[in-house]
Design a protein around this motif. Structure first.
Motif, PDB file in Angstrom:
ATOM      1  N   GLY A  30       0.790  -1.221   0.000  1.00 47.12           N
ATOM      2  CA  GLY A  30       0.000   0.000   0.000  1.00 47.12           C
ATOM      3  C   GLY A  30       0.821   1.270   0.000  1.00 47.12           C
ATOM      4  O   GLY A  30       0.272   2.352  -0.217  1.00 47.12           O
ATOM      5  N   GLN A  31       2.134   1.167   0.244  1.00 50.52           N
ATOM      6  CA  GLN A  31       2.987   2.349   0.224  1.00 50.52           C
ATOM      7  C   GLN A  31       3.523   2.595  -1.181  1.00 50.52           C
ATOM      8  O   GLN A  31       3.689   1.665  -1.963  1.00 50.52           O
ATOM      9  CB  GLN A  31       4.161   2.191   1.198  1.00 50.52           C
ATOM     10  CG  GLN A  31       3.772   2.230   2.658  1.00 50.52           C
ATOM     11  CD  GLN A  31       4.973   2.154   3.592  1.00 50.52           C
ATOM     12  OE1 GLN A  31       6.041   1.686   3.214  1.00 50.52           O
ATOM     13  NE2 GLN A  31       4.789   2.606   4.821  1.00 50.52           N
ATOM     14  N   ILE A  32       3.786   3.867  -1.474  1.00 46.55           N
ATOM     15  CA  ILE A  32       4.373   4.257  -2.751  1.00 46.55           C
ATOM     16  C   ILE A  32       5.564   5.161  -2.496  1.00 46.55           C
ATOM     17  O   ILE A  32       5.791   5.625  -1.363  1.00 46.55           O
ATOM     18  CB  ILE A  32       3.345   4.970  -3.650  1.00 46.55           C
ATOM     19  CG1 ILE A  32       2.780   6.211  -2.949  1.00 46.55           C
ATOM     20  CG2 ILE A  32       2.232   4.025  -4.056  1.00 46.55           C
ATOM     21  CD1 ILE A  32       1.816   7.007  -3.798  1.00 46.55           C
ATOM     22  N   LEU A  33       6.316   5.423  -3.546  1.00 47.66           N
ATOM     23  CA  LEU A  33       7.543   6.198  -3.410  1.00 47.66           C
ATOM     24  C   LEU A  33       7.279   7.583  -2.828  1.00 47.66           C
ATOM     25  O   LEU A  33       8.075   8.103  -2.049  1.00 47.66           O
ATOM     26  CB  LEU A  33       8.228   6.293  -4.774  1.00 47.66           C
ATOM     27  CG  LEU A  33       9.598   6.959  -4.835  1.00 47.66           C
ATOM     28  CD1 LEU A  33      10.486   6.235  -5.831  1.00 47.66           C
ATOM     29  CD2 LEU A  33       9.483   8.420  -5.230  1.00 47.66           C
ATOM     30  N   GLU A  34       6.137   8.191  -3.204  1.00 45.77           N
ATOM     31  CA  GLU A  34       5.834   9.543  -2.724  1.00 45.77           C
ATOM     32  C   GLU A  34       5.666   9.599  -1.206  1.00 45.77           C
ATOM     33  O   GLU A  34       5.893  10.644  -0.597  1.00 45.77           O
ATOM     34  CB  GLU A  34       4.573  10.068  -3.402  1.00 45.77           C
ATOM     35  CG  GLU A  34       4.798  10.614  -4.807  1.00 45.77           C
ATOM     36  CD  GLU A  34       5.149   9.529  -5.814  1.00 45.77           C
ATOM     37  OE1 GLU A  34       4.840   8.350  -5.535  1.00 45.77           O
ATOM     38  OE2 GLU A  34       5.724   9.857  -6.871  1.00 45.77           O
ATOM     39  N   ASP A  35       5.262   8.485  -0.586  1.00 47.57           N
ATOM     40  CA  ASP A  35       5.139   8.464   0.878  1.00 47.57           C
ATOM     41  C   ASP A  35       6.487   8.720   1.538  1.00 47.57           C
ATOM     42  O   ASP A  35       6.571   9.408   2.565  1.00 47.57           O
ATOM     43  CB  ASP A  35       4.593   7.111   1.343  1.00 47.57           C
ATOM     44  CG  ASP A  35       3.171   6.860   0.845  1.00 47.57           C
ATOM     45  OD1 ASP A  35       2.440   7.846   0.642  1.00 47.57           O
ATOM     46  OD2 ASP A  35       2.813   5.696   0.642  1.00 47.57           O
ATOM     47  N   TYR A  36       7.551   8.194   0.957  1.00 44.74           N
ATOM     48  CA  TYR A  36       8.887   8.394   1.503  1.00 44.74           C
ATOM     49  C   TYR A  36       9.440   9.761   1.103  1.00 44.74           C
ATOM     50  O   TYR A  36      10.167  10.392   1.874  1.00 44.74           O
ATOM     51  CB  TYR A  36       9.818   7.281   1.021  1.00 44.74           C
ATOM     52  CG  TYR A  36       9.483   5.933   1.625  1.00 44.74           C
ATOM     53  CD1 TYR A  36      10.211   5.437   2.697  1.00 44.74           C
ATOM     54  CD2 TYR A  36       8.433   5.179   1.136  1.00 44.74           C
ATOM     55  CE1 TYR A  36       9.909   4.205   3.255  1.00 44.74           C
ATOM     56  CE2 TYR A  36       8.106   3.953   1.692  1.00 44.74           C
ATOM     57  CZ  TYR A  36       8.836   3.475   2.747  1.00 44.74           C
ATOM     58  OH  TYR A  36       8.514   2.262   3.317  1.00 44.74           O
ATOM     59  N   ALA A  37       9.099  10.218  -0.104  1.00 48.81           N
ATOM     60  CA  ALA A  37       9.581  11.525  -0.552  1.00 48.81           C
ATOM     61  C   ALA A  37       9.049  12.641   0.350  1.00 48.81           C
ATOM     62  O   ALA A  37       9.761  13.609   0.645  1.00 48.81           O
ATOM     63  CB  ALA A  37       9.160  11.766  -2.002  1.00 48.81           C
ATOM     64  N   GLU A  38       7.814  12.510   0.804  1.00 46.33           N
ATOM     65  CA  GLU A  38       7.241  13.530   1.680  1.00 46.33           C
ATOM     66  C   GLU A  38       7.917  13.573   3.044  1.00 46.33           C
ATOM     67  O   GLU A  38       7.877  14.599   3.728  1.00 46.33           O
ATOM     68  CB  GLU A  38       5.744  13.270   1.852  1.00 46.33           C
ATOM     69  CG  GLU A  38       4.937  13.495   0.572  1.00 46.33           C
ATOM     70  CD  GLU A  38       3.477  13.114   0.736  1.00 46.33           C
ATOM     71  OE1 GLU A  38       3.142  12.606   1.847  1.00 46.33           O
ATOM     72  OE2 GLU A  38       2.697  13.302  -0.205  1.00 46.33           O
ATOM     73  N   GLN A  39       8.549  12.483   3.432  1.00 47.11           N
ATOM     74  CA  GLN A  39       9.200  12.417   4.741  1.00 47.11           C
ATOM     75  C   GLN A  39      10.719  12.509   4.647  1.00 47.11           C
ATOM     76  O   GLN A  39      11.422  12.205   5.609  1.00 47.11           O
ATOM     77  CB  GLN A  39       8.816  11.100   5.438  1.00 47.11           C
ATOM     78  CG  GLN A  39       7.334  10.883   5.619  1.00 47.11           C
ATOM     79  CD  GLN A  39       6.700  11.951   6.494  1.00 47.11           C
ATOM     80  OE1 GLN A  39       7.329  12.441   7.428  1.00 47.11           O
ATOM     81  NE2 GLN A  39       5.450  12.303   6.213  1.00 47.11           N
ATOM     82  N   ALA A  40      11.238  12.932   3.497  1.00 45.01           N
ATOM     83  CA  ALA A  40      12.685  12.912   3.279  1.00 45.01           C
ATOM     84  C   ALA A  40      13.434  13.763   4.297  1.00 45.01           C
ATOM     85  O   ALA A  40      14.477  13.348   4.831  1.00 45.01           O
ATOM     86  CB  ALA A  40      12.999  13.373   1.855  1.00 45.01           C
ATOM     87  N   GLU A  41      12.936  14.955   4.570  1.00 44.67           N
ATOM     88  CA  GLU A  41      13.635  15.826   5.528  1.00 44.67           C
ATOM     89  C   GLU A  41      13.640  15.220   6.919  1.00 44.67           C
ATOM     90  O   GLU A  41      14.645  15.282   7.631  1.00 44.67           O
ATOM     91  CB  GLU A  41      12.979  17.204   5.546  1.00 44.67           C
ATOM     92  CG  GLU A  41      13.222  18.028   4.289  1.00 44.67           C
ATOM     93  CD  GLU A  41      12.723  19.449   4.438  1.00 44.67           C
ATOM     94  OE1 GLU A  41      13.299  20.199   5.249  1.00 44.67           O
ATOM     95  OE2 GLU A  41      11.750  19.807   3.757  1.00 44.67           O
ATOM     96  N   ARG A  42      12.534  14.626   7.343  1.00 43.19           N
ATOM     97  CA  ARG A  42      12.471  13.998   8.670  1.00 43.19           C
ATOM     98  C   ARG A  42      13.394  12.787   8.746  1.00 43.19           C
ATOM     99  O   ARG A  42      14.039  12.540   9.770  1.00 43.19           O
ATOM    100  CB  ARG A  42      11.032  13.597   8.983  1.00 43.19           C
ATOM    101  CG  ARG A  42      10.095  14.771   9.244  1.00 43.19           C
ATOM    102  CD  ARG A  42       8.735  14.293   9.761  1.00 43.19           C
ATOM    103  NE  ARG A  42       7.890  15.410  10.143  1.00 43.19           N
ATOM    104  CZ  ARG A  42       7.059  16.043   9.331  1.00 43.19           C
ATOM    105  NH1 ARG A  42       6.971  15.648   8.058  1.00 43.19           N
ATOM    106  NH2 ARG A  42       6.327  17.049   9.751  1.00 43.19           N
TER     107      ARG A  42
END
Length: 485
Positions: free
Chosen positions: A157-169
């Motif tokens: 259910g996860q996609i690459l954009e889920d990780y991109a949005e959290q890149a700074e964190r």
């Protein structure tokens, strides 16, 4: 099959659909044996792939068993001397075979594995079903001296954009300078690039110019993983966007520097259009086959239309070459092969907005737009490529920016300009052009057509003395816009 099915509706008491598929019962000893076998296979594979870890241990065990503990000193001394000599004589292979695999193991064990659960939880990338917590699976880590490339198996259910949005964190949690998210090697995987040390903060020296440069892989910049970035010029158009002082000149002159062997051999010609009156490229004029800097007509020095029409004629001359080559190469080849008799023509345009948005004469503006559109849409295949630079990436300033397969964004003034230049989602994937310091000119991000992930690079600074040395004594063949003998 043991299944219970209830269909929602009044006839069935309003029950929702409930399906329980058939379950297979497996003995516990088979499960344990399977887990042990998988762990053993992975361990053996990991050991075999890292000779820099197990080979020293083998070299130490053999003399100890043969001569006892007293025989330990000699192999230790020999091993240390061998590694030191290897690192001195062949540093690149030493890093690849020994240093980087050892660093990868250490970083994975003591940084990422130790902090993996808190990182996933605080960034909201875990999942909880009833009382069971699920985490993305930490895969192999490939580390260099500057970048850790971490493979991650995403949860369903996860996609690459889920990780991109959290890149700074993720970067903050795992003590990295930056984190960039890239597509993984397999389906369902994502690759996280953690910048640990930034080699781009230091000035980049010029690269050695090859006498016979590869026009599909010109060394022009340093990547953030300390490797050389090679830019394709043959069959390509390049757009460079950056604010004032961001280092657009460094990009353009780095290309000229890497092309010098082809320029001397005659397999590449530079056609340079410098609307700023020659302020940027005049020092290198002896290198150019054609040079148009917008000099005013001597008889009408205040007439703007005179040099705007010169720009149009310059681009139309390039279109004429393109048309001629199309006639000659039709049915022969689909991509022009540069030779001394039929060279690659590189059309340099500094400050493209001066040709698209700031032209006053309607006739000149229409002719310029038509010529540029033809060159960008048809010129690549016949060896007439365009390299253009500008400051403002808005659509009304550059209506055909999508015709540039390679786009380079240096420091920009607004976050919105990043996606305008590099494409939708580029900033979310780590291209933080609006955060580049003014004290670091030449740093930017490169995006290729069809590749969503930006590459962070820094171009070397080419000084005026370097340009004069490169250009040599004046020997101009043709300058449009001004008569120079």
């Amino acid at each position: 099959m043991d299944a219970r099915i209830g269909i929602s509706g009044e006839k069935y008491g309003g029950r929702g659909l409930a399906l329980r598929p058939e379950s297979v019962k497996v003995p516990l000893w088979i499960v344990v044996a399977g887990l042990l076998g998988r762990w053993l296979t992975r361990s053996i594979t990991s050991i075999i792939r890292r000779p820099g870890i197990w080979l020293p241990a083998v070299l130490l065990v053999i003399p100890i068993r043969a001569t006892g503990p007293l025989g330990l000193f000699l192999p230790l001394f020999a091993l240390g001397s061998t590694l030191a000599g290897w690192a001195k004589l062949a540093p690149e292979s030493f890093r690849r075979v020994v240093a980087w695999p050892v660093r990868s193991t250490i970083r994975r064990t003591f940084v990422y594995r130790r902090m993996w659960q808190p990182a996933m939880v605080t960034c909201g990338l875990d999942a909880r079903v009833v009382d069971q917590q699920y985490l993305p699976q930490l895969g192999p880590v490939r580390s260099t001296g500057n970048v850790d490339r971490v493979q991650v198996r995403m949860l369903p259910g996860q996609i690459l954009e889920d990780y991109a949005e959290q890149a700074e964190r993720l970067a903050m949690t795992l003590d990295a300078v930056e984190c960039r998210v890239r597509t993984g090697q397999k389906h369902g995987q994502v690759e996280l690039w953690f910048l640990v040390n930034d080699p781009l903060r230091e000035m980049v020296p010029t690269f050695d110019a090859d006498e016979s440069p590869d026009l599909e892989a010109l060394p022009v910049a340093l990547r953030e993983d300390a490797k050389t970035y090679h830019l394709r010029l043959r069959g390509n158009h390049v757009l460079v966007v950056g604010a004032t002082g961001a280092g657009k000149g460094s990009v353009l002159w780095s290309l000229v520097w890497s092309l010098q062997g082809a320029l001397r051999a005659g397999s590449a010609h530079l056609w340079v259009l410098d609307p700023k009156g020659g302020m940027e490229f005049a020092a290198g004029a002896p290198l150019f086959e054609r040079y148009c800097y917008g000099d005013q007509d001597a008889e009408h020095p205040l007439e703007v239309r005179s040099y705007e029409l010169a720009f149009a004629r310059f681009l139309e001359a390039a279109v004429s070459v393109m048309r001629d080559r199309q006639s000659r190469l039709r049915g022969v080849t689909r991509l022009h092969e540069p030779t001394t008799d039929d060279p690659l023509i590189v059309v340099f345009v500094d400050e493209l907005a001066s040709l698209t948005a700031y032209v006053n004469d309607r006739d000149a503006k229409a002719r310029i737009k038509a010529a540029l559109s033809l060159l960008l849409s048809q010129g690549r295949a016949v060896g007439v490529v365009v390299v253009a630079a500008l400051q403002d990436p808005r659509k009304d300033v550059l209506p055909f920016r999508d015709l540039f397969p390679t786009r380079i964004a240096l420091r920009l003034t607004e976050p919105e300009q990043v996606d305008m230049t590099l494409g939708d989602g580029a900033r979310r994937r780590g291209a933080l052009c609006d955060r580049i310091s003014e004290g670091l000119p030449g740093i930017g991000y490169v995006v290729l057509d069809g590749v969503a992930e930006p590459v962070r690079v820094r171009f070397p600074f080419i000084s005026d003395d370097d340009i004069r040395l490169l250009a040599g004594p004046p020997n101009l063949r043709l300058i449009d816009g001004g008569d120079v003998a």
